[in-house]
Motif scaffolding. Structure first.
Motif, PDB file in Angstrom:
ATOM      1  N   ARG A  32      -5.192  -1.034  -5.297  1.00 22.80           N
ATOM      2  CA  ARG A  32      -4.988  -1.827  -4.085  1.00 22.80           C
ATOM      3  C   ARG A  32      -6.459  -1.906  -3.322  1.00 22.80           C
ATOM      4  NH1 ARG A  32       0.706   0.607  -2.140  1.00 22.80           N
ATOM      5  NH2 ARG A  32       0.192  -0.869   0.002  1.00 22.80           N
ATOM      6  N   GLN A  48      -2.070   6.634   0.172  1.00 23.32           N
ATOM      7  CA  GLN A  48      -1.035   5.685   0.179  1.00 23.32           C
ATOM      8  C   GLN A  48       0.199   5.801  -0.981  1.00 23.32           C
ATOM      9  OE1 GLN A  48      -0.281   3.805   2.785  1.00 23.32           O
ATOM     10  NE2 GLN A  48       1.748   3.502   1.841  1.00 23.32           N
ATOM     11  N   PHE A  51       2.460   8.687  -0.512  1.00 29.57           N
ATOM     12  CA  PHE A  51       3.464   8.436   0.578  1.00 29.57           C
ATOM     13  C   PHE A  51       4.838   7.441   0.172  1.00 29.57           C
ATOM     14  CE2 PHE A  51      -0.148   8.992   3.645  1.00 29.57           C
ATOM     15  CZ  PHE A  51       0.210  10.444   3.876  1.00 29.57           C
ATOM     16  N   ASP A  52       4.157   6.347  -0.633  1.00 26.54           N
ATOM     17  CA  ASP A  52       5.344   5.629  -1.111  1.00 26.54           C
ATOM     18  C   ASP A  52       6.306   6.184  -2.148  1.00 26.54           C
ATOM     19  OD1 ASP A  52       4.017   3.595   0.268  1.00 26.54           O
ATOM     20  OD2 ASP A  52       2.658   2.652  -1.752  1.00 26.54           O
ATOM     21  N   LYS A  55       8.313   8.656  -0.262  1.00 26.33           N
ATOM     22  CA  LYS A  55       9.370   7.676   0.615  1.00 26.33           C
ATOM     23  C   LYS A  55      10.554   7.280  -0.182  1.00 26.33           C
ATOM     24  CE  LYS A  55       9.158   3.582   1.074  1.00 26.33           C
ATOM     25  NZ  LYS A  55       8.855   2.161   0.983  1.00 26.33           N
TER      26      LYS A  55
ATOM     27  N   ARG B  14       4.520   6.238   7.232  1.00 28.80           N
ATOM     28  CA  ARG B  14       3.141   5.563   6.609  1.00 28.80           C
ATOM     29  C   ARG B  14       3.324   4.613   5.633  1.00 28.80           C
ATOM     30  NH1 ARG B  14      -1.394   8.792   7.922  1.00 28.80           N
ATOM     31  NH2 ARG B  14      -2.250   7.091   6.906  1.00 28.80           N
ATOM     32  N   SER B  15       4.785   4.165   5.019  1.00 27.50           N
ATOM     33  CA  SER B  15       4.886   3.312   4.078  1.00 27.50           C
ATOM     34  C   SER B  15       6.025   2.368   4.218  1.00 27.50           C
ATOM     35  CB  SER B  15       5.073   4.332   2.595  1.00 27.50           C
ATOM     36  OG  SER B  15       5.869   3.486   1.734  1.00 27.50           O
ATOM     37  N   PRO B  16       5.885   1.765   5.210  1.00 30.44           N
ATOM     38  CA  PRO B  16       6.833   0.587   5.507  1.00 30.44           C
ATOM     39  C   PRO B  16       6.925  -0.664   4.657  1.00 30.44           C
ATOM     40  CG  PRO B  16       5.420   0.398   7.353  1.00 30.44           C
ATOM     41  CD  PRO B  16       4.917   1.441   6.420  1.00 30.44           C
ATOM     42  N   GLY B  47       0.021   1.001   5.418  1.00 31.38           N
ATOM     43  CA  GLY B  47       1.063   1.014   4.269  1.00 31.38           C
ATOM     44  C   GLY B  47       1.954  -0.002   4.182  1.00 31.38           C
TER      45      GLY B  47
END
Ligand code: SF4
Lengths: 305, 164
Positions: A32, A48, A51-52, A55, B14-16, B47
């Motif tokens: 990315r 990132q 975190f993804d 989440k 941090r990850s929307p 993010g």
């Protein structure tokens, strides 16, 4: 007993899960980030993909019932475990064991995630998923002929289906031709541009992943990352010169994989998606010649020896 | 709050991931939403990722004044987004139906049909305002994970001098 512990250590520690999962996130980030840099953006922060992943683990999934629902839950898990198994098989450490024919197992494990994607798209019963799966199936028929021929040509010239034998290979023009053919197949295997047909964003929503959400989607992301590690690692082990010091081998492996990732991401950022018939024509008309050349010269050399 | 919860809050902030839905907008807001992902505004630094499927999204970005035809679609898509989710109304249209008010083809504003968390006013709003709205929605998602009460931010209406 001893071989069992080595096998477990390879699967769980290095180059298996403990190394492969952070490496998978790192490679996803590199992909990315390099696209962002080439577009003149700053791009996502270093953590990132992690975190993804976290989440997605905390999100709900739509209710799925019946056999179809069960299958939909199973596909991402099978994909992740086969990709992790493929990474665990790579002969990174010198004298790390391995067995006759582990190359065939590695190829099968590398192929399994793409089979799972095809099955997932069809079991999701979404029209976009089905289109994506059909495309994935056509794509895999197109590149696999070249991919397998290239690998078999390298193996045939070496008289072995053992990964360690391939890693210890001396350079030859034939060998380089085979590696070039494998490199051409990798973008299709990893579904990145210019062959990002199955998950073509904005075109067929998210292809086979359209109906997936939450932890299942997290598993798909992870399996995609692990596929990156396994596929680039395969090239790295073929390219790497043979060293006997273990830490040098590890460093070389990591550096070469990173180089391949960078190369593929730059190609992905610089190209646009091709149509399916152009892709098939590309593999069957242009690249197949190299693969056939490689395998015929490999067989020829073998009979002469 | 234990460590896992803290990590979850942080990751949600941090990850929307966005899903963009057009409910009959004039296309002005849609262009601005896409503009917020371009090199100048680069929302990916936060993010943000524009997703193809509502199943993957955390934040539903709705533009447009909600035409009668769009009502069913909005409800479907809202129920397809998996929880925890937030809704951002982009532009003045979904907030108030804007210049199309009293049109007989409309069934707006948006909050008649689904709960809205953040309004980004403007016709169209600037991309930086959209990025700010998305960041605010991500913060709301994180607060929900922490079971914190969501703090209402008072809208700052422009004063008379600014308007003239
Ligand atoms: S707010 Fe303005 S720009 Fe946006 S959709 Fe409505 S009329 Fe168009």
């Amino acid at each position: 007993m001893n071989s069992l512990t080595t096998a477990l250590a390879r699967l769980l520690v290095f180059p298996g899960l403990l190394f492969a999962i952070p490496a998978a996130w790192f490679f996803l980030w590199v992909e990315r980030k390099s696209v962002a840099l080439m577009q003149g953006r700053i791009g996502p922060p270093f953590m990132q993909p992690f975190f993804d992943f976290i989440k997605l683990l905390g999100k709900t999934t739509p209710p799925r019932n019946g056999l179809g629902g069960l299958l939909m839950k199973a596909w991402p898990l099978i994909a992740v475990s086969s990709a992790a198994g493929a990474v665990g098989l790579l002969p990174v450490l010198p004298l790390s064991g391995g067995f006759e024919g582990d190359l065939i197992l590695l190829l099968a494990l590398l192929e399994l995630p793409s089979m799972c994607i095809i099955a997932a798209g069809f079991s999701s019963r979404s029209i976009f998923g089905e289109i994506g799966s059909a495309r994935e199936a056509v794509l895999s028929v197109a590149y696999n002929v070249v991919f397998l021929l290239a690998i078999v040509s390298i193996a045939a010239s070496q008289h072995t289906f053992r990964l360690e034998g391939l890693a210890a290979l001396q350079y030859s023009p034939l060998h380089l031709l085979g590696i070039a053919a494998i490199l051409v197949c990798l973008p299709a295997k990893l579904h990145i541009n210019p062959f990002s047909l199955p998950n073509a964003e904005q075109e067929i929503y998210s292809g086979p992943m359209t109906e997936y959400a939450g932890p299942e989607l997290a598993m798909w992301e992870l399996s995609h990352g692990l596929e990156w590690v396994a596929a680039t690692g395969l090239v790295a082990t073929l390219v790497a010169p043979h060293v006997t010091v273990w830490w040098l081998g590890v460093l070389l492996f990591a550096a070469l994989s990173f180089g391949v990732v960078l190369l593929l991401s730059v190609v992905a950022a610089a190209t646009a998606r091709l149509q399916i018939d152009t892709t098939v024509r590309f593999y069957w008309q242009c690249t197949l010649i190299f693969a056939v050349l490689a395998i015929s010269s490999a067989l020829f050399m073998r009979f002469r020896l | 709050m234990n460590l896992w919860n803290k990590l979850m809050c942080y990751s949600r902030r941090r990850s929307p991931w966005l899903f963009h839905m057009n409910s009959g907008s004039c296309n002005g807001c849609d262009i601005e939403l896409v503009a917020s992902l371009t090199p100048r505004y680069d929302a990916e630094q936060l993010g943000v990722r524009l997703e193809g499927s509502p199943r993957h999204a955390d934040i539903l970005c709705v533009t447009g004044p909600v035409t009668r035809n769009a009502v069913g679609a909005i409800k479907t898509v809202y129920s397809q987004v998996c929880g925890p989710k937030a809704v951002v109304a982009i532009g003045s249209c979904p907030a108030t139906t804007n210049v199309f008010i009293d049109s007989r083809t409309l069934d707006g504003p948006l909050d008649k049909h689904i709960p809205v968390d953040v309004y980004v006013p403007g016709c169209p709003p600037r991309p930086d305002a959209i990025v700010q709205g998305v960041a605010r929605a991500a913060q709301i998602l994180a607060d929900r994970a922490a079971n914190k009460p969501v703090v209402e931010v008072k809208a700052e209406l422009p004063t008379e001098e600014v308007r003239q």
